[in-house]
Design a protein around this motif. Structure first.
Motif, PDB file in Angstrom:
ATOM      1  N   ARG A 172       0.837  -1.201   0.000  1.00 21.71           N
ATOM      2  CA  ARG A 172       0.000   0.000   0.000  1.00 21.71           C
ATOM      3  C   ARG A 172       0.877   1.258   0.000  1.00 21.71           C
ATOM      4  NH1 ARG A 172      -5.446   0.287   2.092  1.00 21.71           N
ATOM      5  NH2 ARG A 172      -5.100  -1.739   3.055  1.00 21.71           N
ATOM      6  N   GLY A 173       0.626   2.132  -0.923  1.00 20.95           N
ATOM      7  CA  GLY A 173       1.355   3.391  -0.982  1.00 20.95           C
ATOM      8  C   GLY A 173       2.662   3.318  -1.750  1.00 20.95           C
ATOM      9  N   ASP A 174       3.087   2.115  -2.119  1.00 23.66           N
ATOM     10  CA  ASP A 174       4.376   1.995  -2.820  1.00 23.66           C
ATOM     11  C   ASP A 174       4.287   2.365  -4.290  1.00 23.66           C
ATOM     12  OD1 ASP A 174       5.329   1.099  -0.448  1.00 23.66           O
ATOM     13  OD2 ASP A 174       5.859  -0.916  -1.117  1.00 23.66           O
ATOM     14  N   PHE A 175       3.084   2.256  -4.868  1.00 21.09           N
ATOM     15  CA  PHE A 175       2.949   2.418  -6.320  1.00 21.09           C
ATOM     16  C   PHE A 175       1.742   3.290  -6.643  1.00 21.09           C
ATOM     17  CE2 PHE A 175       4.649  -1.866  -5.454  1.00 21.09           C
ATOM     18  CZ  PHE A 175       5.902  -1.725  -6.031  1.00 21.09           C
ATOM     19  N   VAL A 176       1.862   4.098  -7.669  1.00 18.96           N
ATOM     20  CA  VAL A 176       0.757   4.951  -8.118  1.00 18.96           C
ATOM     21  C   VAL A 176       0.439   4.598  -9.576  1.00 18.96           C
ATOM     22  CG1 VAL A 176      -0.010   7.326  -8.502  1.00 18.96           C
ATOM     23  CG2 VAL A 176       1.562   6.805  -6.605  1.00 18.96           C
ATOM     24  N   ILE A 177      -0.805   4.211  -9.827  1.00 26.56           N
ATOM     25  CA  ILE A 177      -1.216   3.861 -11.196  1.00 26.56           C
ATOM     26  C   ILE A 177      -1.570   5.161 -11.919  1.00 26.56           C
ATOM     27  CG2 ILE A 177      -2.832   2.525 -12.600  1.00 26.56           C
ATOM     28  CD1 ILE A 177      -3.260   0.728 -10.103  1.00 26.56           C
ATOM     29  N   GLU A 178      -0.751   5.525 -12.900  1.00 28.29           N
ATOM     30  CA  GLU A 178      -0.933   6.830 -13.534  1.00 28.29           C
ATOM     31  C   GLU A 178      -1.785   6.773 -14.791  1.00 28.29           C
ATOM     32  OE1 GLU A 178       2.568   9.642 -12.057  1.00 28.29           O
ATOM     33  OE2 GLU A 178       2.699   8.964 -14.143  1.00 28.29           O
ATOM     34  N   HIS A 179      -1.757   5.655 -15.472  1.00 25.33           N
ATOM     35  CA  HIS A 179      -2.475   5.595 -16.743  1.00 25.33           C
ATOM     36  C   HIS A 179      -2.809   4.150 -17.057  1.00 25.33           C
ATOM     37  CE1 HIS A 179      -3.689   6.787 -20.750  1.00 25.33           C
ATOM     38  NE2 HIS A 179      -2.984   5.780 -21.229  1.00 25.33           N
ATOM     39  N   VAL A 180      -3.996   3.939 -17.604  1.00 27.22           N
ATOM     40  CA  VAL A 180      -4.417   2.591 -18.001  1.00 27.22           C
ATOM     41  C   VAL A 180      -5.054   2.680 -19.381  1.00 27.22           C
ATOM     42  CG1 VAL A 180      -5.987   0.661 -17.484  1.00 27.22           C
ATOM     43  CG2 VAL A 180      -4.858   1.894 -15.612  1.00 27.22           C
ATOM     44  N   GLU A 181      -4.603   1.826 -20.285  1.00 20.62           N
ATOM     45  CA  GLU A 181      -5.307   1.703 -21.566  1.00 20.62           C
ATOM     46  C   GLU A 181      -5.263   0.227 -21.967  1.00 20.62           C
ATOM     47  OE1 GLU A 181      -2.538   4.363 -23.811  1.00 20.62           O
ATOM     48  OE2 GLU A 181      -2.226   2.571 -25.050  1.00 20.62           O
ATOM     49  N   GLU A 182      -5.767  -0.078 -23.150  1.00 18.36           N
ATOM     50  CA  GLU A 182      -5.830  -1.480 -23.563  1.00 18.36           C
ATOM     51  C   GLU A 182      -4.432  -2.092 -23.565  1.00 18.36           C
ATOM     52  OE1 GLU A 182      -7.776  -2.138 -27.274  1.00 18.36           O
ATOM     53  OE2 GLU A 182      -7.156  -4.245 -27.308  1.00 18.36           O
ATOM     54  N   CYS A 183      -4.221  -3.062 -22.716  1.00 21.50           N
ATOM     55  CA  CYS A 183      -2.962  -3.813 -22.664  1.00 21.50           C
ATOM     56  C   CYS A 183      -1.743  -2.957 -22.336  1.00 21.50           C
ATOM     57  CB  CYS A 183      -2.734  -4.589 -23.959  1.00 21.50           C
ATOM     58  SG  CYS A 183      -3.872  -5.983 -24.131  1.00 21.50           S
ATOM     59  N   ALA A 184      -1.934  -1.839 -21.671  1.00 17.71           N
ATOM     60  CA  ALA A 184      -0.785  -1.008 -21.309  1.00 17.71           C
ATOM     61  C   ALA A 184      -1.107  -0.169 -20.081  1.00 17.71           C
ATOM     62  CB  ALA A 184      -0.394  -0.097 -22.467  1.00 17.71           C
ATOM     63  N   VAL A 185      -0.118  -0.025 -19.204  1.00 17.85           N
ATOM     64  CA  VAL A 185      -0.279   0.826 -18.019  1.00 17.85           C
ATOM     65  C   VAL A 185       1.015   1.594 -17.767  1.00 17.85           C
ATOM     66  CG1 VAL A 185      -1.922  -0.770 -16.907  1.00 17.85           C
ATOM     67  CG2 VAL A 185       0.510  -0.939 -16.365  1.00 17.85           C
TER      68      VAL A 185
END
Lengths: 140, 140, 140, 140
Positions: free
Chosen positions: B22-35
């Motif tokens: 928890r708190g170690d990672f920030v999801i900045e962007h999500v698209e088809e088959c890519a983050v």
């Protein structure tokens, strides 16, 4: 080729240069180009389903190769991993420490290659394998 | 193929199933088959010479592929890494977060393969690459 | 950084230093730190089930990274592969040539790292990925 | 677990399903989950500087793991390599055959993982290591 540092000296050196991992690893055995390292498994290493996390096993393999290199070349904190690969093959046993058997396949002037088999303590079959390449900085 | 979970839902899911990170990672962007995933670099990630540790970069790549798979297949906590490889190519910049650009090259019924390039935030050239295979359990 | 050799000069150089693979590979495109190489698929590359053999795809990736390095550093026949990894992800299409898109992620003084995606000619999804490290000998 | 095919039967099977490599490999020893395979080195395997080519060593490792799997599961021509990694560590001796010592670390229902050390015949230290994952198709 003689071992440059034994298990106790290696443990003290690791504490000094990697204080972040203090207590995470126990150096159980050191011989020419080979070491055995134990990772006492803690809650923070676990993942859903009771599996030890990949990064925890990676960290164990990584530190084991580092220790094996240091055992042979002596205090050289700045050796760095340049690459590697791993296979996670079986689910580690719940509640068992992990044991890493590490062997240097190559110890060159600038590159070292180590291979690791990781076992659940008491298990007969490896839960993971890893190979790692370390770059050894030139002596100043 | 549509994205099954967006960044917010993925973050909540990760918190739930991996409370250890928890708190170690920030999801900045999500698209088809890519983050794209950010790792705020903390003291515990560092190694002698100011380098981010290999295990920390491994953890970033590992969680990024996991998130990319979850984004496509939906809540499936038990997907596990079966293998992978990495190259650590440059020394990360001191004090900069790490950014992982992850893409799924294969998303099969039982196996997914993702590749990651890791950058220092603001840097033009990758500090590391990784490829990871995940095993996806059959739907019950 | 400028390209040191174009496609034609690279092809002539390859013929000269690797006569064993003459005719096996066609250099289709060369740009800064990237090349595209075609492997016309022949009977000897096939395996049971009509699959192109792993070693044939490995050879294509290996030569592509070599060509990408030569394109940048110039004639340096003695560069050697020191390690790498690959994932074979899909069955290549029967009767189609293989196309390798190769990019150098690092071009250092002594080490280069390249990554490759291999496609069946006309296919949209990669059949394989590979990453390779080459050691570049010092200039005499 | 008993061996399903011995060296002679494996050699005949290989000739039948991989006629393209007939004569390239000699199966020297077979035991439970381990084989030793010799590659008589020929002109076409060589590279500038007298080195055996990476693809030739890759092919030796690949076929060795295949043979080790076949030795255990019996005739199953359609097993395919799904991924792997390798390190080329030393220059093979000129004029010496290559010997591959291969061991299966995992032999599951659908996946097998093998590791290989490759030696120049008569040499004490490995010239290369490789690990390979094979996918084993379900029995029809």
């Amino acid at each position: 080729m003689a071992v440059a540092m034994g298990a106790e000296e290696l443990a003290a050196f690791l504490d000094e240069v990697f204080p972040q991992v203090r207590g995470d690893f126990v150096i159980e055995h050191v011989e020419e180009c080979a070491v055995r390292v134990r990772m006492p498994v803690a809650e923070r290493h676990l993942r859903p389903g009771g599996t030890v996390s990949g990064p925890a096993m990676f960290a164990l393999a990584d530190v084991s190769v580092y220790i094996a290199v240091m055992a042979m070349v002596g205090r050289e904190a700045l050796a760095v991993t340049t690459g590697g690969s791993f296979d996670f093959m079986r689910k580690p046993m719940a509640g068992a420490d992990l044991i890493c058997e590490c062997r240097l396949l190559k110890l060159g002037r600038v590159l070292a290659v180590g291979e690791c088999l990781i076992f659940s303590d008491g298990g007969a079959e490896p839960v993971a394998r890893a190979s790692m390449t370390y770059s050894i900085p030139p002596k100043r």
